[in-house]
Design a protein around this motif. Structure first.
Motif, mmCIF file in Angstrom:
data_model
loop_
_atom_site.group_PDB
_atom_site.id
_atom_site.type_symbol
_atom_site.label_atom_id
_atom_site.label_comp_id
_atom_site.label_asym_id
_atom_site.label_seq_id
_atom_site.Cartn_x
_atom_site.Cartn_y
_atom_site.Cartn_z
ATOM 1 N N ARG A 91 36.392 99.689 84.083
ATOM 2 C CA ARG A 91 35.881 100.549 85.154
ATOM 3 C C ARG A 91 36.421 101.970 85.013
ATOM 4 O O ARG A 91 35.693 102.939 85.134
ATOM 5 C CB ARG A 91 36.299 99.973 86.514
ATOM 6 N N GLN A 92 37.726 102.053 84.745
ATOM 7 C CA GLN A 92 38.356 103.368 84.633
ATOM 8 C C GLN A 92 37.722 104.195 83.517
ATOM 9 O O GLN A 92 37.407 105.373 83.705
ATOM 10 C CB GLN A 92 39.856 103.206 84.375
ATOM 11 N N GLU A 93 37.526 103.563 82.359
ATOM 12 C CA GLU A 93 36.985 104.302 81.223
ATOM 13 C C GLU A 93 35.522 104.664 81.454
ATOM 14 O O GLU A 93 35.049 105.716 81.019
ATOM 15 C CB GLU A 93 37.138 103.486 79.943
ATOM 16 N N GLU A 380 44.430 105.835 86.304
ATOM 17 C CA GLU A 380 43.260 105.753 87.179
ATOM 18 C C GLU A 380 43.429 106.643 88.403
ATOM 19 O O GLU A 380 42.475 107.305 88.840
ATOM 20 C CB GLU A 380 43.016 104.313 87.604
ATOM 21 N N ALA A 381 44.631 106.686 88.957
ATOM 22 C CA ALA A 381 44.886 107.574 90.084
ATOM 23 C C ALA A 381 44.697 109.034 89.677
ATOM 24 O O ALA A 381 44.118 109.841 90.430
ATOM 25 C CB ALA A 381 46.297 107.357 90.620
ATOM 26 N N VAL A 425 43.306 112.462 80.890
ATOM 27 C CA VAL A 425 44.441 111.594 80.545
ATOM 28 C C VAL A 425 43.991 110.137 80.469
ATOM 29 O O VAL A 425 43.495 109.578 81.442
ATOM 30 C CB VAL A 425 45.575 111.741 81.581
ATOM 31 N N ARG A 426 44.185 109.518 79.302
ATOM 32 C CA ARG A 426 43.908 108.091 79.126
ATOM 33 C C ARG A 426 45.212 107.353 78.890
ATOM 34 O O ARG A 426 46.091 107.859 78.174
ATOM 35 C CB ARG A 426 43.004 107.835 77.912
#
Length: 438
Positions: A91-93, A380-381, A425-426
């Motif tokens: 979901r984040q990506e 994610e934040a 940022v990953r």
């Protein structure tokens, strides 16, 4: 919802047509209302919606942003359903990629405009001229601010659609009504600003509901009929003006922020267009239409971002030199001059889009991302915080322009840059997964 439909939905070429057509209509409307003037050696702007009040009715045909948001909701639901079916990106990506695809071209546009304004400042151009021009090339960025917001919430919106169905857009619409009543009734119009979320989220949710098969033709037609019946009542007995975009002097505006009246217009547009979509799908599936519509959709982002730049160029060249006439406002010659204005802008815009396409890697690429030693939850934040910061920055630019009071938009630019950095940022493990897939 049927899983096969979610993972491999039928081609909705009609919705592709709606998306590109909506942007083109908005662009034409912006050009039509961009009545730039040059008198006594000074640039200015006339507002035909104020000087010719009857033209406010025309805004009903040019306010088609709701169509774009509804189609965007459908497209995001398709992409998210494909992801879930294939078990690929997290979901984040998924959110990061969608946001980065919007921020990349937007960042290039913003940097270019700021560079031009900086050069004009050094050249000694008057601050009032810079402020007017800076507003003209920034006023449409509000759309991207809202778009970032709803895209980031897509997974939540899709989950809500699966659990509660059409109750979700209904509740959001109820919030629009409540907020309007509170803001107008208490005399505190700032309360209505939250309708930037509630109204556009409700429309975006309708596109998600269409993907889920919840909007049948009979319901769509009913929506259109109810909306068409409600709209005049809101203007005759309610506090809402005729114009579907902002007009100076109006106590209540329908678009900034969006109102119940705009939501009613949206239900008419969506009800009619989505009801006839299956017929259009069959008609457009043959011949050159798929290729033409695909080409148009590949260029809508560039068109929307850059379409006000030709206005500045043509104004600076056409009016001081006398190449463009300035007949009395509202006369027959004035309307012919408006047609000439549209044609000239279209030619310049086509040339600009060809240049942008030639350098597509620069002008259309997403912002680059990088791996950092941060936990997945922290990344994610940061993603959500960065998206919110970029949306706020675009909202500020839309409200104040690229040259507020003749100065550079330092706060908005810094906020956008910081937000883009956070989005980029990953987490390191996600980076390894991404590398292995690509």
């Amino acid at each position: 919802m049927d899983d096969s439909r979610a993972s491999s939905p039928p081609r909705e070429i009609a919705l592709d047509l709606y998306r590109s057509s909506a942007v083109m209509i908005v662009v034409i409307g912006h050009w039509l209302l961009s009545v730039m003037t040059y008198r006594d050696g000074e640039f200015g702007r006339d507002n035909p919606l104020v000087l010719m009040p009857w033209t406010q009715w025309i805004t009903w045909f040019f306010q088609v942003v709701p169509v774009f948001f509804a189609v965007a909701g459908y497209a995001s639901a398709v992409s998210w359903a494909r992801l879930r079916a294939e078990g690929g990106t997290s979901r984040q990506e998924w959110i990061r990629r969608r946001v980065a695809r919007t921020l990349g071209p937007t960042a290039v546009y913003a940097v270019f405009v700021i560079a031009v304004i900086s050069a004009l400042m050094l050249a000694g151009v008057d601050g009032s001229v810079l402020e007017l021009g800076g507003w003209a090339v920034a006023m449409h960025l509000w759309f991207l601010a809202v778009y970032l917001m709803v895209v980031a919430l897509t997974p939540l919106a899709v989950a809500a659609n699966r659990r509660w169905g059409l109750a979700v857009p209904a509740v959001l619409a109820g919030c629009v009504v409540f907020v309007d009543a509170a803001g107008i009734g208490t005399g505190h119009p700032e309360i209505r600003m939250v309708n930037y979320f509630f109204c556009w989220a409700a429309i975006y949710q309708l596109g998600i509901a269409w993907h889920g098969g919840l909007l049948r033709r009979r319901l769509l037609v009913s929506m259109a009929v109810v909306g068409a019946a409600t709209l005049p009542l809101l203007m005759v007995w309610g506090p809402y003006p005729v114009a579907m975009i902002g007009v100076p002097g109006d106590r209540v505006e329908n678009s900034a922020p969006p109102s119940v009246a705009l939501l009613a217009l949206a239900t008419v547009q969506i009800g009619v267009l989505f009801a006839v979509a299956p017929l259009l799908n069959r008609a457009l599936a043959r011949g050159v239409w798929p290729r033409v519509i695909a080409t148009a959709n590949n260029n809508v982002m560039a068109l929307y971002l850059w379409h006000m730049m030709p206005v500045i160029v043509v104004t600076l060249v056409g009016y001081p030199t006398g190449l463009l006439p300035q007949p009395p406002l509202g006369s027959g010659a004035w309307w012919l001059a408006r047609l000439e204005w549209e044609v000239v802008l279209a030619v310049v815009t086509v040339a600009l889009l060809m240049l942008l396409s030639w350098q597509r890697r620069l002008f259309t690429s997403p912002i680059p991302t990088f791996a950092a030693p941060v936990p997945d939850g922290v990344a994610e934040a940061l993603l959500y915080a960065g998206t919110a910061a970029c949306a706020l920055a675009l909202g500020l630019l839309s409200a104040t322009g690229f040259a507020p009071d003749g100065k550079l938009p330092v706060v908005a630019a810094a906020l956008f840059a910081a937000g883009a950095l956070l989005v980029a940022v990953r987490p390191r493990e996600k980076a390894r997964q991404y590398t292995s897939r690509t």
